[in-house]
Design a protein around this motif. Structure first.
Motif, PDB file in Angstrom:
ATOM      1  N   ALA A   1       0.848  -1.188   0.000  1.00 10.97           N
ATOM      2  CA  ALA A   1       0.000   0.000   0.000  1.00 10.97           C
ATOM      3  C   ALA A   1       0.883   1.236   0.000  1.00 10.97           C
ATOM      4  CB  ALA A   1      -0.902  -0.007   1.219  1.00 10.97           C
TER       5      ALA A   1
ATOM      6  N   ASP B   1      -2.935  -1.638  -8.859  1.00  9.76           N
ATOM      7  CA  ASP B   1      -4.270  -1.043  -8.906  1.00  9.76           C
ATOM      8  C   ASP B   1      -4.092   0.439  -8.607  1.00  9.76           C
ATOM      9  OD1 ASP B   1      -6.842  -0.102  -8.453  1.00  9.76           O
ATOM     10  OD2 ASP B   1      -7.506  -1.932  -7.500  1.00  9.76           O
TER      11      ASP B   1
ATOM     12  N   LYS C   1      -6.452   2.188  -6.178  1.00  6.24           N
ATOM     13  CA  LYS C   1      -6.302   1.891  -4.748  1.00  6.24           C
ATOM     14  C   LYS C   1      -4.882   2.132  -4.247  1.00  6.24           C
ATOM     15  CE  LYS C   1      -9.987  -1.567  -4.657  1.00  6.24           C
ATOM     16  NZ  LYS C   1     -10.349  -2.978  -4.340  1.00  6.24           N
TER      17      LYS C   1
END
Length: 122
Positions: free
Chosen positions: A23, A73, A76
């Motif tokens: 992330a 992605d 995201k």
């Protein structure tokens, strides 16, 4: 502040599969290539795979080609590493890496996450 946070590591048997996630935050993710690196015990860091900013070009080390798949992605702010047919020699700490220009800076800097341990063992 640029942050990269990996997850998804653990213990897996030879021949098994595992998916790592990273992330990202603190920068415009969709503008930058993303890379996975790894470091095995007692060894230096090794480049594993890179995906370009748009996600349409992917590059792999010979040692993982055909077994690992990198993806991202951009909606995201996530990058993934799908690993299959895992071998003992894939045991390492896996790091997400990006070379980015932080907001307000004219320079590029390399950023690493904290890493996630992948152990391939029977």
């Amino acid at each position: 502040e640029v942050q990269l946070v990996e997850s998804g590591g653990g213990l897996v048997q030879p021949g098994g599969s595992m998916r790592l996630s990273c992330a990202a935050s603190g920068f415009t993710f969709s503008n930058y290539d993303m890379t996975w690196l790894r470091q095995a015990p007692g060894k230096g860091s090794e480049w594993v795979s890179t995906i370009n900013s748009g996600g349409y070009s992917r590059y792999y080390a010979d040692s993982v080609k055909g077994r690992f798949t990198i993806s991202r992605d951009n909606a995201k702010n996530m990058v993934f590493l799908q690993m299959s047919s895992l071998k003992f020699e894939d045991t390492a700490v896996y790091y997400c890496y990006a070379n980015v220009r932080p907001s307000g800076s004219s320079r590029m800097y390399g950023y690493w996450g904290q890493g996630t341990q992948v152990t391939v063992s029977s």
